[in-house]
Design an enzyme around this catalytic site. Structure first.
Site, PDB file in Angstrom:
ATOM      1  N   TYR A   1      86.261  87.107 113.316  1.00  0.00           N
ATOM      2  CA  TYR A   1      85.354  85.967 113.496  1.00  0.00           C
ATOM      3  C   TYR A   1      84.733  85.566 112.143  1.00  0.00           C
ATOM      4  CZ  TYR A   1      81.281  83.349 115.089  1.00  0.00           C
ATOM      5  OH  TYR A   1      80.324  82.389 115.265  1.00  0.00           O
TER       6      TYR A   1
ATOM      7  N   ASP B   1      85.043  93.971 118.790  1.00  0.00           N
ATOM      8  CA  ASP B   1      84.385  92.765 119.297  1.00  0.00           C
ATOM      9  C   ASP B   1      85.170  92.340 120.541  1.00  0.00           C
ATOM     10  OD1 ASP B   1      83.660  90.135 119.848  1.00  0.00           O
ATOM     11  OD2 ASP B   1      83.266  89.646 117.746  1.00  0.00           O
TER      12      ASP B   1
ATOM     13  N   LYS C   1      79.010  83.681 124.817  1.00  0.00           N
ATOM     14  CA  LYS C   1      80.272  83.139 125.320  1.00  0.00           C
ATOM     15  C   LYS C   1      80.444  83.461 126.815  1.00  0.00           C
ATOM     16  CE  LYS C   1      80.348  82.152 120.999  1.00  0.00           C
ATOM     17  NZ  LYS C   1      81.068  82.920 119.980  1.00  0.00           N
TER      18      LYS C   1
ATOM     19  N   ARG D   1      58.996  94.571 121.329  1.00  0.00           N
ATOM     20  CA  ARG D   1      60.170  94.694 120.452  1.00  0.00           C
ATOM     21  C   ARG D   1      60.926  95.977 120.800  1.00  0.00           C
ATOM     22  NH1 ARG D   1      59.392  97.000 115.865  1.00  0.00           N
ATOM     23  NH2 ARG D   1      57.624  95.745 115.224  1.00  0.00           N
TER      24      ARG D   1
HETATM   25  C1  PLP Z   1      80.711  83.507 118.697  1.00  0.00           C
HETATM   26  C2  PLP Z   1      81.295  84.780 118.273  1.00  0.00           C
HETATM   27  C3  PLP Z   1      80.541  85.694 117.529  1.00  0.00           C
HETATM   28  C4  PLP Z   1      79.134  85.407 117.047  1.00  0.00           C
HETATM   29  O1  PLP Z   1      78.230  85.347 118.102  1.00  0.00           O
HETATM   30  P1  PLP Z   1      76.871  84.458 118.067  1.00  0.00           P
HETATM   31  O2  PLP Z   1      76.308  84.692 119.423  1.00  0.00           O
HETATM   32  O3  PLP Z   1      77.288  83.052 117.808  1.00  0.00           O
HETATM   33  O4  PLP Z   1      76.033  84.989 116.972  1.00  0.00           O
HETATM   34  C5  PLP Z   1      81.141  86.894 117.211  1.00  0.00           C
HETATM   35  N1  PLP Z   1      82.401  87.187 117.574  1.00  0.00           N
HETATM   36  C6  PLP Z   1      83.144  86.325 118.283  1.00  0.00           C
HETATM   37  C7  PLP Z   1      84.542  86.703 118.663  1.00  0.00           C
HETATM   38  C8  PLP Z   1      82.634  85.091 118.651  1.00  0.00           C
HETATM   39  O5  PLP Z   1      83.381  84.222 119.344  1.00  0.00           O
END
Ligand code: PLP
Length: 379
Positions: A98, A170, A195, A46
């Site tokens: 998001y 983000d 993504k 961890r």
């Molecule tokens: C998908 C997404 C998230 C969340 O990520 P996960 O891997 O699904 O937990 C956060 N911010 C943006 C812009 C996203 O597209």
């Protein structure tokens, strides 16, 4: 080193023990210690695992940060990072954040005494007006999701810094190939690595990257304490996906441009949100702070009927949540990514029931265009 080279050579890409090209999957929970006085570098997985560590070093280098942290999901990265704040602290957050981030802020962090004010972050004066004496963080997404609104990162970071406020961005839509917020003065970069970074729609993962070492120590403490880490297998897969980020992004972005030109000629399409369009209100800022508009766009259709036809009739673009994969993904923000946002709130933000988001993958763009044409023409 140029970015393409960094992608291949950042982090520990060669196994020090065998010389294998690529850090192996250290599928272990613990590590044997030799001395009761001195534990080795690794004691419990961890805290540290070489497979995760290689990926964390790579993402830190790519974003231009001092430390990177890999988490079990984008939301785990976001939520763990938000734990640097304490009851009584206040956050200013971009209004089309998001949906999952909106949900944790308004239903979990609010309960813990961390309050958020949502503002149109394209308006610097609105951000400034929302700042209170107890404001400790500004949380941004640019381009935002799903309206692709653009925030001037350097301007917000300068404002925040003058007030001792931490700026978080983000960077999921852009990736460090197209935009590096730490270089623009921001403090923390967050990612859903699910993504574009992994890029193959086969892993859920997230990242936090910091420039300041002190902040890095605080997030490291939370990562180990809270424990929402990325496992070794997924670290390996993400490392592999990351290596092709540039060529994937180049191809998808070029295809997105072709599709945008086609969409702009379709009678069913009433509005296109894409920061590569000169008429986009954030075009100049996007040009200045990033290396390209990316491969995600959204558009409004003239009727709910045509929206349904396109979403359900597309055969190549998967009708699904998520984005940034090798396959194109068409999604419906009102019932997918932003379903957690109440309808009146959603409409006020401009996320209409006729809005569609498209993440362009690696298919030939002409095939995607033919596919959408066929979907519109279904009886
Ligand atoms: C998908 C997404 C998230 C969340 O990520 P996960 O891997 O699904 O937990 C956060 N911010 C943006 C812009 C996203 O597209």
């Amino acid at each position: 080193m140029k970015f393409a080279t960094k992608l291949i050579h950042s982090g520990q890409t060669i196994d020090p023990r065998t010389g294998a090209l690529g850090m192996p999957i250290y599928q272990t929970s613990t590590f044997r210690q030799r001395s009761i006085d001195h534990f080795g570098k690794y004691d419990y997985a961890r805290s540290d695992n070489p497979s995760r560590e290689a990926l964390e070093e790579a993402i830190a280098e790519l974003e231009g940060g001092t430390r990177g942290f890999a988490f079990a999901s984008g939301m785990a990265a976001i939520s763990s990072t938000l734990l640097i704040f304490s009851p009584g602290d206040h956050l200013v957050v971009c209004d089309d954040v998001y949906g999952g981030a909106y949900r944790v802020l308004t239903s979990i962090f609010s309960r813990l005494g961390i309050e958020s004010t949502f503002v149109d972050a394209t308006d610097l004066a609105a951000i400034e007006a929302a700042i209170r004496p107890e404001t400790k963080g500004i949380y941004l997404e640019t381009p935002s999701n799903p309206l692709l609104k653009i925030t001037d990162l350097a301007a917000v970071a300068t404002l925040a810094r003058s007030r001792g406020i931490i700026t978080m961005v983000d960077n999921t839509f852009m990736t460090p190939y197209l935009q590096r917020p730490l270089e623009l003065g921001c403090d923390i970069v967050l990612h859903s690595g699910t993504k574009f970074l992994n890029g193959h729609s086969d892993v859920i993962c997230g990242f936090a990257i910091v420039r300041d070492e002190e902040l890095g120590k605080r997030i490291r403490f939370i990562q180990n304490g809270f424990g929402a880490i990325l496992g070794p297998q997924d670290s390996f897969l993400t490392m592999r996906g990351l290596k092709t980020l540039k060529i994937r992004m180049d191809q998808s972005q070029e295809a997105a441009g072709i599709i945008v030109r086609w969409l702009s000629e379709q009678k069913q399409v009433t509005k296109i949100n894409y920061p590569g369009l000169p008429e986009h209100p954030g075009y100049a800022i996007q040009q200045a702070q990033s290396a390209g508009p990316g491969a995600v766009l959204s558009f409004e259709l003239d009727s709910f009927e045509n929206t349904k036809k396109l979403l359900e009739g597309s055969k190549l673009s998967a009708f699904a949540v998520s984005l940034g994969g090798v396959e194109s993904i068409i999604s419906y923000p009102a019932r997918m990514s932003h379903a957690a946002v109440p309808k009146d709130e959603r409409e006020r933000k401009g996320i209409k029931d006729t809005l569609v988001r498209l993440s362009v993958g690696l298919e030939d763009p002409q095939d995607l265009i033919d596919d959408m044409t066929a979907a519109f023409n279904t009886k």
